[in-house]
Motif scaffolding. Structure first.
Motif, mmCIF file in Angstrom:
data_model
loop_
_atom_site.group_PDB
_atom_site.id
_atom_site.type_symbol
_atom_site.label_atom_id
_atom_site.label_comp_id
_atom_site.label_asym_id
_atom_site.label_seq_id
_atom_site.Cartn_x
_atom_site.Cartn_y
_atom_site.Cartn_z
ATOM 1 N N LEU A 145 -29.460 -31.840 20.797
ATOM 2 C CA LEU A 145 -30.718 -31.102 20.789
ATOM 3 C C LEU A 145 -31.095 -30.629 22.188
ATOM 4 C CD1 LEU A 145 -33.036 -33.059 18.321
ATOM 5 C CD2 LEU A 145 -31.707 -30.992 17.909
ATOM 6 N N VAL A 146 -30.801 -31.443 23.208
ATOM 7 C CA VAL A 146 -31.085 -31.033 24.585
ATOM 8 C C VAL A 146 -30.320 -29.755 24.927
ATOM 9 C CG1 VAL A 146 -30.767 -31.668 27.006
ATOM 10 C CG2 VAL A 146 -31.676 -33.345 25.396
ATOM 11 N N VAL A 147 -29.043 -29.712 24.559
ATOM 12 C CA VAL A 147 -28.224 -28.527 24.838
ATOM 13 C C VAL A 147 -28.733 -27.325 24.052
ATOM 14 C CG1 VAL A 147 -25.902 -27.548 24.651
ATOM 15 C CG2 VAL A 147 -26.200 -29.912 25.407
ATOM 16 N N LEU A 148 -29.079 -27.524 22.792
ATOM 17 C CA LEU A 148 -29.571 -26.419 21.964
ATOM 18 C C LEU A 148 -30.906 -25.893 22.479
ATOM 19 C CD1 LEU A 148 -28.683 -27.702 18.379
ATOM 20 C CD2 LEU A 148 -27.577 -25.870 19.656
ATOM 21 N N HIS A 149 -31.815 -26.793 22.818
ATOM 22 C CA HIS A 149 -33.112 -26.353 23.340
ATOM 23 C C HIS A 149 -32.946 -25.611 24.663
ATOM 24 C CE1 HIS A 149 -35.480 -29.609 20.920
ATOM 25 N NE2 HIS A 149 -34.821 -28.760 20.167
ATOM 26 N N THR A 150 -32.017 -26.075 25.487
ATOM 27 C CA THR A 150 -31.760 -25.393 26.758
ATOM 28 C C THR A 150 -31.247 -23.982 26.525
ATOM 29 O OG1 THR A 150 -31.253 -27.519 27.833
ATOM 30 C CG2 THR A 150 -30.492 -25.503 28.926
ATOM 31 N N SER A 151 -30.289 -23.842 25.621
ATOM 32 C CA SER A 151 -29.722 -22.517 25.358
ATOM 33 C C SER A 151 -30.728 -21.583 24.695
ATOM 34 C CB SER A 151 -28.480 -22.662 24.461
ATOM 35 O OG SER A 151 -28.815 -23.234 23.206
ATOM 36 N N MET A 152 -31.620 -22.122 23.877
ATOM 37 C CA MET A 152 -32.613 -21.273 23.209
ATOM 38 C C MET A 152 -33.713 -20.825 24.160
ATOM 39 S SD MET A 152 -33.063 -22.859 19.361
ATOM 40 C CE MET A 152 -33.539 -24.483 19.951
ATOM 41 N N ASN A 153 -34.091 -21.661 25.115
ATOM 42 C CA ASN A 153 -35.190 -21.334 26.021
ATOM 43 C C ASN A 153 -34.742 -20.615 27.284
ATOM 44 O OD1 ASN A 153 -37.148 -22.497 24.352
ATOM 45 N ND2 ASN A 153 -36.880 -24.517 25.268
ATOM 46 N N LEU A 154 -33.453 -20.668 27.600
ATOM 47 C CA LEU A 154 -32.977 -20.079 28.846
ATOM 48 C C LEU A 154 -33.211 -18.570 28.921
ATOM 49 C CD1 LEU A 154 -31.604 -20.598 31.532
ATOM 50 C CD2 LEU A 154 -29.384 -20.348 30.398
ATOM 51 N N PRO A 155 -32.940 -17.779 27.864
ATOM 52 C CA PRO A 155 -33.167 -16.330 27.989
ATOM 53 C C PRO A 155 -34.614 -15.967 28.320
ATOM 54 C CG PRO A 155 -31.806 -16.810 26.062
ATOM 55 C CD PRO A 155 -32.309 -18.126 26.574
ATOM 56 N N ILE A 156 -35.568 -16.549 27.614
ATOM 57 C CA ILE A 156 -36.959 -16.203 27.868
ATOM 58 C C ILE A 156 -37.399 -16.698 29.242
ATOM 59 C CG2 ILE A 156 -37.910 -18.300 26.806
ATOM 60 C CD1 ILE A 156 -39.365 -14.729 26.585
ATOM 61 N N ALA A 157 -36.805 -17.825 29.710
ATOM 62 C CA ALA A 157 -37.145 -18.331 31.045
ATOM 63 C C ALA A 157 -36.627 -17.391 32.129
ATOM 64 C CB ALA A 157 -36.554 -19.729 31.230
ATOM 65 N N VAL A 158 -35.413 -16.895 31.975
ATOM 66 C CA VAL A 158 -34.872 -15.944 32.951
ATOM 67 C C VAL A 158 -35.706 -14.672 32.968
ATOM 68 C CG1 VAL A 158 -32.876 -14.519 33.533
ATOM 69 C CG2 VAL A 158 -32.536 -16.874 32.796
ATOM 70 N N TRP A 159 -36.084 -14.212 31.799
ATOM 71 C CA TRP A 159 -36.898 -12.995 31.706
ATOM 72 C C TRP A 159 -38.246 -13.178 32.407
ATOM 73 C CZ3 TRP A 159 -35.770 -8.235 29.415
ATOM 74 C CH2 TRP A 159 -36.827 -7.363 29.284
ATOM 75 N N MET A 160 -38.892 -14.309 32.181
ATOM 76 C CA MET A 160 -40.184 -14.544 32.804
ATOM 77 C C MET A 160 -40.057 -14.716 34.311
ATOM 78 S SD MET A 160 -42.071 -17.108 30.118
ATOM 79 C CE MET A 160 -43.438 -17.296 31.270
ATOM 80 N N MET A 161 -39.113 -15.550 34.739
ATOM 81 C CA MET A 161 -39.011 -15.875 36.155
ATOM 82 C C MET A 161 -38.528 -14.695 36.982
ATOM 83 S SD MET A 161 -37.682 -19.829 36.035
ATOM 84 C CE MET A 161 -37.626 -19.897 37.819
#
Length: 274
Positions: free
Chosen positions: A141-157
């Protein structure tokens, strides 16, 4: 008339806040009612208050304990959020301060990954987890949550880091600072509000994720949202207990949002005005 027009935005904001707050207040009040009082229609606001819903949620009377599920959600949310920040910061740096070629296409690719329905990737992920022996594993779940949230985090940051003065970074590089030092000691402090806003949103998304947790976990890696759905059984809907559980499970998100509200407002408004 002028006074009404002048105060209209504030009154509208108060009205919207009350409308959004009413369901939460209703849920909190219902959680302190007995099941019989909670099931009345229309609801009985003057009914006697009791802690039976919270006693049943915490397993005081012999039911299942929620602490393993709460700990699993905490681990999955905090670790995945930390990994997202560690990966998103250098990626956003490359797309903003030191932009790569066709960086707009890269950002669109990141965002397009969020357009895929989660259920479309459920079967491949399940088959992989089953063959790899990773079912009911919190680290999956840690890996899945990381992969799901990474795109929106890159976009925001990316938008946050675009506001960092390039001259400050160049001065640090002239002093001999390498990229990890620049990111840690120059970029991160300046973009701290944006990083805090990104972290909070990723934490909320991870904490609330249900579909993958429901399918890929069982007993060992069960998360809080999955534990909450266990109160809806074929015997009926125990409204008071569900409201008590929902309120307790929502508290970490509410507490995190309240603690980071200043940086959240600064981060979400960063870059809005030149």
């Amino acid at each position: 008339m002028n006074a009404v027009r002048r105060n209209a935005p504030g009154l509208l904001a108060w009205f919207a806040g009350i409308v959004f707050f009413l369901p939460i207040a209703w849920m909190a009040l219902t959680s302190f009612h007995s099941e019989s009082d909670a099931a009345t229609n229309p609801p009985s606001f003057a009914a006697a208050l009791t802690l039976d819903g919270y006693r049943e949620f915490f397993g005081v009377d012999g039911g299942a304990s929620p602490w393993p599920a709460l700990i699993n959600s905490t681990v999955a949310s905090l670790v995945s959020t930390l990994l997202v920040l560690l990966l998103a910061l250098p990626a956003a740096y490359a797309l903003s301060i030191r932009p790569v070629r066709k960086w707009t296409d890269v950002l669109f690719f990141f965002l397009s990954t969020k357009m895929l329905p989660v259920v479309a990737g459920l079967l491949p992920v399940y088959l992989f987890a089953k063959n790899a022996g990773l079912l009911d594993n919190i680290w999956l779940l840690v890996v899945l949550h990381t992969s799901m949230n990474l795109p929106i985090a890159v976009w925001m940051m990316r938008s946050f880091l675009a506001e960092v003065p390039v001259a400050v970074i160049e001065a640090a590089q002239l002093d001999g600072a390498r990229l990890p030092t620049v990111l840690r000691r120059v970029v991160a402090p300046i973009a701290a509000p944006g990083i805090a806003a990104t972290a909070l949103i990723c934490f909320i998304f991870s904490w609330n994720e249900l579909l993958f947790a429901r399918v890929l976990t069982g007993v060992v890696a069960e998360t809080a949202p999955v534990f909450l759905t266990g109160f809806i059984t074929s015997q009926g809907l125990f409204l008071a207990k569900v409201c008590a559980a929902s309120l307790v499970i929502s508290l970490p998100v509410l507490a995190a949002g309240f603690a980071a509200q200043d940086k959240l407002v600064q981060g979400l408004s960063l870059g809005a005005v030149k």
